[in-house]
Design a protein around this motif. Structure first.
Motif, short mmCIF file in Angstrom:
data_model
loop_
_atom_site.label_atom_id
_atom_site.label_comp_id
_atom_site.label_asym_id
_atom_site.label_seq_id
_atom_site.Cartn_x
_atom_site.Cartn_y
_atom_site.Cartn_z
N THR A 244 47.81 51.77 78.20
CA THR A 244 47.57 51.68 76.76
C THR A 244 48.00 50.32 76.24
OG1 THR A 244 48.22 53.99 76.73
CG2 THR A 244 47.85 52.93 74.61
N ILE A 248 45.84 47.15 74.63
CA ILE A 248 46.05 46.51 73.32
C ILE A 248 46.11 45.00 73.49
CG2 ILE A 248 47.68 46.26 71.42
CD1 ILE A 248 48.62 49.13 72.08
N ILE A 251 42.73 43.53 74.24
CA ILE A 251 41.86 43.49 73.06
C ILE A 251 42.25 42.34 72.15
CG2 ILE A 251 41.22 44.71 70.94
CD1 ILE A 251 41.47 47.31 72.60
N TYR B 59 31.92 26.37 68.54
CA TYR B 59 31.04 26.78 67.44
C TYR B 59 30.88 25.66 66.44
CZ TYR B 59 32.64 31.10 69.54
OH TYR B 59 32.95 32.09 70.44
N MET C 1 28.19 31.44 68.13
CA MET C 1 27.98 32.69 67.40
C MET C 1 29.31 33.42 67.22
SD MET C 1 24.56 34.65 68.22
CE MET C 1 25.07 35.13 69.83
N ARG C 2 29.79 33.37 66.05
CA ARG C 2 31.03 34.08 65.80
C ARG C 2 30.72 35.52 65.44
NH1 ARG C 2 35.61 30.60 64.49
NH2 ARG C 2 34.89 28.50 64.89
N GLN C 3 31.61 36.38 65.91
CA GLN C 3 31.41 37.79 65.60
C GLN C 3 32.58 38.30 64.79
OE1 GLN C 3 31.14 39.65 69.42
NE2 GLN C 3 30.17 37.83 70.24
N ARG C 4 32.38 39.42 64.18
CA ARG C 4 33.50 40.12 63.54
C ARG C 4 34.00 41.14 64.56
NH1 ARG C 4 35.42 37.71 59.83
NH2 ARG C 4 34.00 36.40 58.66
N PHE C 5 35.26 41.39 64.53
CA PHE C 5 35.80 42.28 65.54
C PHE C 5 36.45 43.51 64.92
CE2 PHE C 5 35.80 38.06 67.43
CZ PHE C 5 35.02 38.31 68.55
N LEU C 8 37.09 46.29 67.28
CA LEU C 8 38.16 46.01 68.24
C LEU C 8 39.53 46.10 67.59
CD1 LEU C 8 36.91 43.08 70.51
CD2 LEU C 8 37.31 45.47 71.10
N TRP C 9 39.61 45.56 66.37
CA TRP C 9 40.88 45.64 65.65
C TRP C 9 41.28 47.10 65.48
CZ3 TRP C 9 44.22 41.97 65.24
CH2 TRP C 9 43.82 40.62 65.12
N LEU C 11 40.39 49.64 67.25
CA LEU C 11 40.75 50.21 68.55
C LEU C 11 42.18 49.81 68.93
CD1 LEU C 11 39.88 51.79 71.04
CD2 LEU C 11 38.93 49.67 71.97
N ALA C 12 42.49 48.51 68.71
CA ALA C 12 43.84 48.04 69.04
C ALA C 12 44.88 48.78 68.22
CB ALA C 12 43.93 46.53 68.80
N LEU C 15 45.31 52.25 69.58
CA LEU C 15 46.06 52.24 70.83
C LEU C 15 47.54 51.94 70.58
CD1 LEU C 15 43.55 50.47 73.22
CD2 LEU C 15 44.29 52.85 73.31
N ALA C 16 47.79 51.11 69.56
CA ALA C 16 49.18 50.79 69.25
C ALA C 16 49.94 52.07 68.88
CB ALA C 16 49.26 49.78 68.11
N VAL C 18 49.06 55.05 69.89
CA VAL C 18 49.16 55.84 71.12
C VAL C 18 50.35 55.38 71.96
CG1 VAL C 18 48.03 56.39 73.31
CG2 VAL C 18 46.70 56.38 71.19
N GLN C 19 50.47 54.05 72.12
CA GLN C 19 51.57 53.58 72.97
C GLN C 19 52.92 53.95 72.37
OE1 GLN C 19 54.06 51.09 72.65
NE2 GLN C 19 53.51 50.25 70.65
N VAL C 22 53.38 57.66 73.09
CA VAL C 22 53.62 57.90 74.52
C VAL C 22 55.05 57.49 74.88
CG1 VAL C 22 53.04 57.08 76.84
CG2 VAL C 22 51.23 57.73 75.27
N HIS C 23 55.46 56.36 74.33
CA HIS C 23 56.79 55.89 74.69
C HIS C 23 57.87 56.76 74.07
CE1 HIS C 23 60.34 53.22 74.66
NE2 HIS C 23 59.97 53.15 75.91
#
Lengths: 262, 326, 454
Positions: A244, A248, A251, B59, C1-5, C8-9, C11-12, C15-16, C18-19, C22-23
């Motif tokens: 996990t 992170i 990503i 870019y 080509m720049r993308q927006r994320f 992903l943000w 998802l991170a 997961l933060a 989740v970690q 879990v811990h």
């Protein structure tokens, strides 16, 4: 996936030939090999010290290798301009980064396996192990270390997307130290008597930093006095936690790396 | 067919302590398919930066860049292009053949014969199982060319392909590039090795400080050669009478060299000298060379913008500074 | 080509969480329960030692430090050893030898010029023993060691000794030869029945051991245990223990009847600043009586009659309490009297004398007496009495002799009005030694040696 594997394979091949890493590895192997000579330091505790020392050497050496290996992972590609030949092919940046990371982890795994093998050999040759289960118990610890070092490698790969190798070395080393020590301080910092201004940041840091301490399972092997319960659950938990956390970091690393001008 | 490369008002600027530096400044390029296009300019003119933008490695700040009709950086066009960076270092532990296999796998190509035949083509068939660390610079450059052909690209970017190579290696590389054109590939060469470019390019663009200062077919750009007339026993008065806007005259101990554009007739000059008792030694017509064009274009551009030659200017990436010697 | 994320943000961030879960809920509790080092405090380490310790070399560092301590032992540099013991046990809480040696060292090795040990340290030794035992519950050694502190050094609070020895005997690795100590501890704690019961069980075990292993050592062991048990039973008979249990004690004659008056008296003279001469009488002829004397601040914290609260919690203090005075010594009786000079002038750290009032305590407990005296006095002093100073309160279950005197700081230091005058404190019944000779090199036994002058 093929692309990631190809990059990983190349990275691994290169890493296991890096001279600085081989020197560190050699030092580690030497220490493991001469560890039995140091048992005189603690009469009646020879076995404890021998286990502690060999496992400690493996852990320390692996940590140094993990950081030294990964801080140069991406900067070297940029400096040699090989990154341009790769990124001008149909390779996405995230594939490149994950491939580099997996290659580094693979190399780390190989080196740690070598050290573990030497350690087991030392125990067998010196007659320090009772039976196979004794060796198995000893061999399990480096597995936890390997998961730990994979996490450490991810930390420094993440930093390498924006920091120079030297800065990264200290950043990653610092995170490793803090992540290892924090539990010791955590109990003190979050005592009832502490003011909230100390407690709250301490708790936040505790939640955020990668917790390396929990991977240090060697104590149960060094001092096998208590019956360990739920060992498998701990290893599973550690793996889940590490995967996990590594995700992170990957990503975040990918996001930074996508924006980065290389 | 659309243009192989097209940029419209392409700008790349970096912020520095002294303000914003435009490394690429409103660059407009058109590269036709199937031609060898020379992209020329002094060090720090913005050549590599432009290529990196076209590859999508960095870019642009503003403007548009299209490669093979799609926006630069589109991962799909990467299948049809390839790039040979300036002085690349490959993974030295690998052999030439392993390098080829590695790059091939990035395209999903697992054809060992293809790797081998490409190495044969760049004349490395006998050395392909030696590690790269034992290769000479020219051999490394040829490996680079071989890997750039793996995907049978429509468009090749070659950044200083002959930089640092010996004359024989120059010729080898040049011949390979000419072969690419015969195969119908578009080749985009960035270089300051003008003699190489002059011999192979169909069209060139000369950029200075991020801007195009000249662009076109070489034959067109190089019209307007000069004629050099040398004579002995001339007087200073004769020499002075010959001088005008287009005529360069140098005088040394009665020997005079007159340099006139080929649009002028040399007859008048010859007559004037002979009339004054001078003795013609030689009349030599000289074609215009790319070097002249380059100097001319850059000098005119610098003069027009009030720059002095020899000042410190930024490098391609805008970080350090180099002495410009052009 | 720049993308927006943004995905992903997100998802991170997910997961933060989740970690963290879990811990906090899975890994950390498991680790802490089963894998965390027991102690692992790093305070007091230098930074390089700390780095090594963090790097996983705790046990090695502990070993190196302990080897260093050994050289200090050789040099007699005892003060330097204490912090090492502390550090080593903090680094590696499984260093049994270090705990064991450390306890002994703290309790025994800090002495004044007259070899009186500094009792103010003893609570730290006890704390170290308790900590060591807690950290190493699978071995008998530190339970035994802590019990031994009470049994041999403190020589009091025998219930504590019994408690620790009892725990030690439950451990698998206890050495057979050490099992007799619990027998002795039971006796000194006045639990004679328990001692018998225990010895029978030990004998049973040793018989079984002989059956399993015909080696000489096993048989010798069995014989020793049998001997000890026989002795115990004979003594119980002589001292009327069985008669007491069956209600015949009053009717028959036993060695312990009637109670013998020890005739205690004492005088304390401050002969020089911080030097006292202690004299007194004790009517017991055989040699082997030791009367405890304590001189301490009258308000010494946690003081009990003739001792301290030895178990003061888990704090291991590297320095004894500053500014507090606690002297404890023994007065050996020869020729029915004792006389001893106690010099406290040469150890200002141990005897700082900062308080105004001091208490001198005299204390005798027959539980510590040798067997031949106990044959008369009994295990709990039932065969002993003292007309003036018998005390049945301060040690429940035992008849002891106890009295106190007071001295002031001026008297002890011979300052102020006591500069010229000699301060003397004595019990009311002190009448000097009378006809008793002052030559202790000769022990007089009436009827065996002729009186001097004949």
């Amino acid at each position: 996936m093929n692309v990631i594997l190809a990059i990983a394979k190349t990275t691994l091949g290169e890493a296991i030939r890096r001279r600085v890493l081989l020197v560190i590895l050699l030092v580690g192997v030497l220490f493991v090999a001469i560890a039995p000579a140091l048992e005189a330091l603690s009469p009646r505790q020879e076995l404890t010290v021998l286990r502690s020392l060999t496992l400690g050497v493996i852990q320390l050496t692996s940590a140094v290798i993990a950081v030294v290996l990964t801080v140069y992972l991406i900067p070297n590609e940029i400096e040699r301009r090989t990154i341009y030949t790769i990124l001008s092919k149909p390779v996405r940046r995230w594939q490149f980064m994950i491939g580099k990371y997996l290659g580094a982890v693979g190399a780390l795994g190989l080196m740690m396996a070598l050290m573990t093998g030497i350690m087991l050999l030392v125990f067998v040759v010196m007659g320090k192990s009772k039976d196979v289960s004794d060796l198995a118990m000893l061999a399990k610890v480096p597995i936890a270390f390997f998961i730990q070092m994979s996490l450490l490698a991810a930390v420094s790969v993440f930093f390498s997307t924006f920091a120079s190798p030297i800065v990264n070395f200290f950043l990653s080393g610092g995170v490793y130290l803090v992540g290892t020590m924090f539990d010791s301080f955590f109990n003190v910092l979050t005592k009832e008597t502490q003011p909230l201004i100390v407690k709250i940041p301490a708790t936040i840091v505790h939640v955020i930093i990668p917790n390396f301490q929990s991977f240090n399972v060697q104590n149960s092997v060094i001092n096998p006095t208590q019956v360990i319960q739920n060992e498998t659950m701990l290893y599973v938990g550690l793996s889940v936690y590490a995967v996990t956390y590594i995700s992170i970091l990957m990503i975040l690393g990918i996001i930074v790396f996508e924006y980065r001008e290389v | 067919m659309s243009l192989a490369i097209e940029t419209k008002d392409l700008v790349k600027s970096y912020k520095s302590k002294s303000g914003t530096i435009n490394v690429v400044d409103k660059l407009n390029l058109q590269v036709e398919p199937g031609e060898i296009f020379g992209f020329l300019g002094p060090n720090g003119a913005g050549k590599t930066t432009t290529i990196k933008i076209l590859l999508g490695v960095i870019y642009q700040t503003s403007g548009d860049a299209y490669v093979l009709g799609k926006e630069a950086g589109d991962i799909e066009i990467h299948k049809q292009i390839s790039y040979l960076p300036e002085k690349p270092y490959y993974y030295e532990h690998m052999t030439g053949f392993e390098i080829m296999q590695f790059y091939a796998s990035l395209f999903g190509i697992h054809d060992k014969d293809k790797c081998k035949s490409l190495l044969d083509r760049v004349n490395l068939g006998n050395d392909m199982n030696r590690p790269i660390s034992q290769y000479s610079k020219g051999m490394q450059q040829r490996v680079g060319l071989a890997q750039s052909l793996l995907n049978d690209p429509q468009l090749l970017f070659l950044d200083e392909p002959t930089g640092g190579l010996d004359p024989i290696a120059h010729i080898e590389i040049r011949d390979l590039i000419l072969q690419f054109r015969d195969e119908g590939k578009t080749v985009f060469i960035s270089s300051h090795e003008l003699s190489d470019v002059e011999r192979i390019c169909d069209r060139v663009a000369i950029i200075n400080k991020g801007e195009v200062v000249a662009q076109g077919r070489l034959e067109e750009l190089l019209v307007g050669g000069r004629i050099e007339i040398t004579a002995n026993n001339c007087t200073d008065a004769t020499a002075s009478s010959l001088r005008d806007d287009d005529t360069l005259v140098s005088m040394n101990h009665g020997r005079v060299i007159v340099d006139i554009p080929d649009s002028h007739s040399p007859n008048e000059v010859v007559k004037t000298i002979q009339g004054a008792g001078g003795e013609i030694v030689s009349v030599i017509p000289r074609r215009k060379r790319l070097e002249d064009l380059f100097l001319e274009a850059v000098t005119v551009d610098n003069r027009a913008k009030g720059r002095t030659i020899g000042t410190m200017t930024g490098k391609d990436d805008g970080t350090e500074a180099d002495e410009v010697t052009a | 080509m720049r993308q927006r994320f943004s995905k992903l943000w997100a998802l991170a961030a997910g997961l933060a969480i989740v970690q963290a879960v879990v811990h906090a809920a899975w890994v950390f509790p498991l680790w802490q329960k089963n894998f965390a080092p027991k102690q692992g405090s790093y305070e007091g380490l230098t930074s390089d030692q700390m780095l090594f310790a963090f790097a996983g070399f705790r046990e090695l560092i502990a070993g190196i430090l302990w080897v260093r301590a050994d050289t200090f032992f050789d040099e007699g540099n005892f003060d330097a050893i204490l912090p090492i013991i502390y550090l080593v046990t903090r680094l590696d809480p499984h260093q049994i030898d270090v705990y064991d040696t450390g306890m002994w060292h703290i309790a025994y090795n800090f002495t004044d010029e007259g070899s009186r040990s500094d009792r103010r340290y003893v609570p730290s030794a006890v704390a170290l023993g308790i900590e060591g035992a807690n950290n190493n519950p699978s071995t008998y050694e530190l339970f035994y060691g802590t019990g031994w502190l009470y049994f041999h050094k403190i020589e009091d609070d025998y219930a504590e000794a019994v408690k620790w020895f009892e725990q030690a005997m439950t451990k698998n690795d206890v050495v057979t030869a050490r099992r007799n100590i619990l027998n002795n501890a039971y006796q000194r704690n006045g639990q004679v029945d328990k001692a018998v019961e225990y010895m029978f069980k030990v004998l049973e075990d040793s018989e079984a051991a002989v059956k399993a292993d015909k080696e000489y050592a096993a048989r010798q062991n069995r014989d020793t245990i049998e001997n000890n048990l026989d002795n115990l039973l004979v003594r119980m008979a002589q001292r009327g223990e069985f008669a007491r249990a069956s209600g015949h004690y009053d009717g028959w004659d036993y060695d312990t009847k009637p109670p013998f008056d020890v005739g205690f008296s004492a005088r304390v003279t401050v002969v020089e600043p911080k030097v006292i001469q202690v004299e007194g009488t004790w009517n017991v002829l055989p040699v082997g009586t030791r009367v405890r004397i304590v001189l301490r601040d009258s308000d010494y914290p946690d003081a009990l009659p003739a001792e301290l609260t030895w178990n003061q919690g888990t704090a291991i203090k590297l320095d004894p309490p500053k500014g507090l005075t606690f002297m404890q010594d023994q007065l050996f009786v020869k020729n029915q009297r004792f006389s001893r000079e106690i010099d406290m002038s040469r150890d200002p750290n141990m005897y700082p004398f900062t308080k105004q009032k001091y208490l001198v305590e005299f204390y005798y407990n027959p539980r510590q007496a040798p067997a031949y005296i106990q044959d008369k006095f009994g295990w709990n002093g039932e065969g002993m009495t003292d007309k003036n100073f018998l005390n049945t309160q301060i040690r429940p279950g035992a008849r002891v002799v106890y009295t106190t005197m007071e001295l002031t700081r001026e008297q002890l230091l011979r300052t102020g009005e006591w500069k010229e005058k000699v301060p003397i404190q004595q019990t009311k019944n002190f009448a000097g030694f009378g006809s008793k000779q002052l030559d202790d090199n000769v022990i007089k036994v009436p009827g065996i040696l002729s009186e001097p002058g004949h």
